[in-house]
Write an enzyme that holds these catalytic residues in place. Structure first.
Site, PDB file in Angstrom:
ATOM      1  N   ASP A  10       0.865  -1.176   0.000  1.00  0.00           N
ATOM      2  CA  ASP A  10       0.000   0.000   0.000  1.00  0.00           C
ATOM      3  C   ASP A  10       0.901   1.225   0.000  1.00  0.00           C
ATOM      4  O   ASP A  10       2.103   1.119   0.260  1.00  0.00           O
ATOM      5  CB  ASP A  10      -0.894  -0.004   1.251  1.00  0.00           C
ATOM      6  CG  ASP A  10      -1.798   1.231   1.299  1.00  0.00           C
ATOM      7  OD1 ASP A  10      -2.428   1.540   0.267  1.00  0.00           O
ATOM      8  OD2 ASP A  10      -1.845   1.912   2.342  1.00  0.00           O
ATOM      9  N   SER A  11       0.300   2.385  -0.252  1.00  0.00           N
ATOM     10  CA  SER A  11       1.063   3.622  -0.204  1.00  0.00           C
ATOM     11  C   SER A  11       1.518   3.936   1.221  1.00  0.00           C
ATOM     12  O   SER A  11       2.404   4.766   1.414  1.00  0.00           O
ATOM     13  CB  SER A  11       0.194   4.765  -0.722  1.00  0.00           C
ATOM     14  OG  SER A  11      -1.011   4.812   0.020  1.00  0.00           O
ATOM     15  N   TYR A  42      -0.446   8.390  -2.511  1.00  0.00           N
ATOM     16  CA  TYR A  42      -0.483   8.060  -3.937  1.00  0.00           C
ATOM     17  C   TYR A  42      -1.672   8.755  -4.629  1.00  0.00           C
ATOM     18  O   TYR A  42      -1.646   8.954  -5.837  1.00  0.00           O
ATOM     19  CB  TYR A  42      -0.640   6.541  -4.125  1.00  0.00           C
ATOM     20  CG  TYR A  42       0.634   5.719  -3.958  1.00  0.00           C
ATOM     21  CD1 TYR A  42       1.774   6.236  -3.358  1.00  0.00           C
ATOM     22  CD2 TYR A  42       0.666   4.407  -4.413  1.00  0.00           C
ATOM     23  CE1 TYR A  42       2.921   5.452  -3.208  1.00  0.00           C
ATOM     24  CE2 TYR A  42       1.808   3.617  -4.273  1.00  0.00           C
ATOM     25  CZ  TYR A  42       2.935   4.144  -3.667  1.00  0.00           C
ATOM     26  OH  TYR A  42       4.055   3.357  -3.525  1.00  0.00           O
ATOM     27  N   GLY A  43      -2.692   9.056  -3.841  1.00  0.00           N
ATOM     28  CA  GLY A  43      -3.962   9.533  -4.411  1.00  0.00           C
ATOM     29  C   GLY A  43      -3.878  10.817  -5.207  1.00  0.00           C
ATOM     30  O   GLY A  43      -4.770  11.124  -5.994  1.00  0.00           O
ATOM     31  N   CYS A  73      -3.748  -0.927  -2.093  1.00  0.00           N
ATOM     32  CA  CYS A  73      -4.023   0.488  -2.356  1.00  0.00           C
ATOM     33  C   CYS A  73      -4.981   0.614  -3.546  1.00  0.00           C
ATOM     34  O   CYS A  73      -4.706   0.096  -4.636  1.00  0.00           O
ATOM     35  CB  CYS A  73      -2.698   1.179  -2.679  1.00  0.00           C
ATOM     36  SG  CYS A  73      -2.864   2.910  -3.085  1.00  0.00           S
ATOM     37  N   ASN A  74      -6.087   1.291  -3.331  1.00  0.00           N
ATOM     38  CA  ASN A  74      -7.058   1.472  -4.416  1.00  0.00           C
ATOM     39  C   ASN A  74      -6.462   2.280  -5.562  1.00  0.00           C
ATOM     40  O   ASN A  74      -6.698   1.993  -6.727  1.00  0.00           O
ATOM     41  CB  ASN A  74      -8.308   2.209  -3.903  1.00  0.00           C
ATOM     42  CG  ASN A  74      -9.220   1.314  -3.104  1.00  0.00           C
ATOM     43  OD1 ASN A  74     -10.250   0.884  -3.582  1.00  0.00           O
ATOM     44  ND2 ASN A  74      -8.841   1.028  -1.879  1.00  0.00           N
ATOM     45  N   THR A  75      -5.674   3.309  -5.218  1.00  0.00           N
ATOM     46  CA  THR A  75      -5.103   4.161  -6.265  1.00  0.00           C
ATOM     47  C   THR A  75      -4.128   3.351  -7.123  1.00  0.00           C
ATOM     48  O   THR A  75      -4.172   3.424  -8.361  1.00  0.00           O
ATOM     49  CB  THR A  75      -4.384   5.371  -5.627  1.00  0.00           C
ATOM     50  OG1 THR A  75      -5.271   6.001  -4.701  1.00  0.00           O
ATOM     51  CG2 THR A  75      -3.954   6.369  -6.669  1.00  0.00           C
ATOM     52  N   GLU A 152      -5.848   9.301   9.311  1.00  0.00           N
ATOM     53  CA  GLU A 152      -4.469   9.176   9.789  1.00  0.00           C
ATOM     54  C   GLU A 152      -4.259   9.927  11.099  1.00  0.00           C
ATOM     55  O   GLU A 152      -3.373   9.589  11.883  1.00  0.00           O
ATOM     56  CB  GLU A 152      -3.500   9.622   8.699  1.00  0.00           C
ATOM     57  CG  GLU A 152      -3.559   8.625   7.564  1.00  0.00           C
ATOM     58  CD  GLU A 152      -2.388   8.645   6.614  1.00  0.00           C
ATOM     59  OE1 GLU A 152      -1.566   9.565   6.685  1.00  0.00           O
ATOM     60  OE2 GLU A 152      -2.317   7.722   5.781  1.00  0.00           O
ATOM     61  N   CYS A 184     -11.270   3.207  -0.930  1.00  0.00           N
ATOM     62  CA  CYS A 184      -9.983   3.697  -0.437  1.00  0.00           C
ATOM     63  C   CYS A 184      -9.644   2.922   0.831  1.00  0.00           C
ATOM     64  O   CYS A 184     -10.540   2.620   1.633  1.00  0.00           O
ATOM     65  CB  CYS A 184     -10.081   5.195  -0.143  1.00  0.00           C
ATOM     66  SG  CYS A 184      -8.597   5.883   0.627  1.00  0.00           S
ATOM     67  N   THR A 185      -8.359   2.629   0.985  1.00  0.00           N
ATOM     68  CA  THR A 185      -7.924   1.818   2.129  1.00  0.00           C
ATOM     69  C   THR A 185      -8.391   2.347   3.479  1.00  0.00           C
ATOM     70  O   THR A 185      -8.649   1.576   4.400  1.00  0.00           O
ATOM     71  CB  THR A 185      -6.382   1.789   2.155  1.00  0.00           C
ATOM     72  OG1 THR A 185      -5.899   3.121   1.916  1.00  0.00           O
ATOM     73  CG2 THR A 185      -5.835   0.837   1.124  1.00  0.00           C
ATOM     74  N   HIS A 186      -8.443   3.675   3.608  1.00  0.00           N
ATOM     75  CA  HIS A 186      -8.703   4.262   4.924  1.00  0.00           C
ATOM     76  C   HIS A 186     -10.188   4.273   5.314  1.00  0.00           C
ATOM     77  O   HIS A 186     -10.517   4.369   6.491  1.00  0.00           O
ATOM     78  CB  HIS A 186      -8.213   5.709   4.945  1.00  0.00           C
ATOM     79  CG  HIS A 186      -6.732   5.862   4.874  1.00  0.00           C
ATOM     80  ND1 HIS A 186      -5.986   5.343   3.840  1.00  0.00           N
ATOM     81  CD2 HIS A 186      -5.855   6.477   5.706  1.00  0.00           C
ATOM     82  CE1 HIS A 186      -4.706   5.642   4.043  1.00  0.00           C
ATOM     83  NE2 HIS A 186      -4.609   6.327   5.165  1.00  0.00           N
TER      84      HIS A 186
END
Ligand code: DGL
Length: 264
Positions: A10-11, A42-43, A73-75, A152, A184-186
């Site tokens: 992931d980023s 990365y987004g 990572c989705n991006t 975050e 998105c991961t978050h």
């Protein structure tokens, strides 16, 4: 071969939501997790840059002798998956396909919303993947860039986060969506609040869907781990591990293992 690890990148630390779901569903598997914290986010970056970073991340994980690679990572899944599959001779799976398929299965009125980073939404990857499974589904995408820094910071509840979320989600009102993909991961960490704001909408957690896809792939290839490897899971970051380890505990709780800094 079965007791080789699963590589996940992931980023940064968001992909721990995916790692956690995989660890819950497949408790015998050993995970090698790489968070590219030196180059996150990365987004906001271009496709060329994301492809370059993703190739470097994949090469690092291959050196750990993994049996499959999961792009958490989705991006990176949206912008680089095709190139990775083309370049590396190993099963590489991205997070978008699983969420898209689950959304098509869930929607009753054929109206699906997607939230993600700008890179993910602008790429159109979710629209393409959803149309692959449900050509008649109307997809509305919305970039929600402020959500990553909020998560975050650990602001998973409270009036500030709620008002920002409300503003993003309000745009789906006129579209009458009945299903929303957390692209998105978050975002899975904001699920309780999103559920509260959209009680009638089915929320698709791409991290959970991804874990099911990994399980299915390992079973299909007869690669499922034969004995408990969990204790050997390893976490790596490309910058100082301090924040990763601190915030990681919020994502992983008792499953968190201290990360080590590496150079790619
Ligand atoms: N991991 C990214 C994603 O899922 C979010 C954070 C970033 O922008 O790097 O799209």
């Amino acid at each position: 071969m079965n007791n080789k690890g699963i590589g996940i990148f992931d980023s940064g630390l968001g992909g721990l939501t995916v790692a956690k779901e995989i660890m819950n569903l497949l408790p015998n598997e050993k995970i090698f997790y790489l968070g590219d914290t030196a180059r996150t986010p990365y987004g906001t970056k271009t496709k060329e840059t994301i492809i370059r970073f993703s190739k470097e991340n994949t090469s690092f994980l291959l050196k750990k002798n993994v049996k499959i690679i999961v792009v958490a990572c989705n991006t990176a899944s949206a912008l680089a998956l095709k190139e990775l599959k083309h370049e590396f001779p190993i099963d590489i799976i991205g997070v978008i396909e699983a969420g898209a398929r689950a959304a098509v299965e869930a929607t009753q009125n054929n109206r699906v919303g997607v939230i993600g980073t700008r890179g993910t939404i602008n790429s159109g990857a979710y629209v393409d993947a959803i149309h692959k499974y449900g050509p008649k589904v109307r997809v509305s995408g919305k970039a929600a860039p402020l959500l990553v820094p909020l998560v975050e910071e650990g602001w998973l509840s409270g009036p500030e986060t709620e008002s920002i979320l409300k503003k993003y989600l309000a745009e789906f009102g006129p579209k009458k969506i009945d299903t929303l993909v957390l692209g998105c991961t978050h975002y899975p960490l904001l699920k309780p609040m999103i559920k509260k704001l959209m009680p009638k909408v089915t929320i698709i957690d791409s991290a959970r869907e991804m874990a099911k896809t990994v399980q299915a792939l390992l079973e299909a290839r007869d690669l499922t781990a034969r004995r408990n490897n969990r204790g050997k899971s390893e976490f790596f970051v490309t910058d100082t591990p301090d924040t990763f380890n601190k915030v990681g505990r919020m994502f992983m709780k008792k499953d968190m293992v201290m990360a080590r800094k590496v150079t790619l």
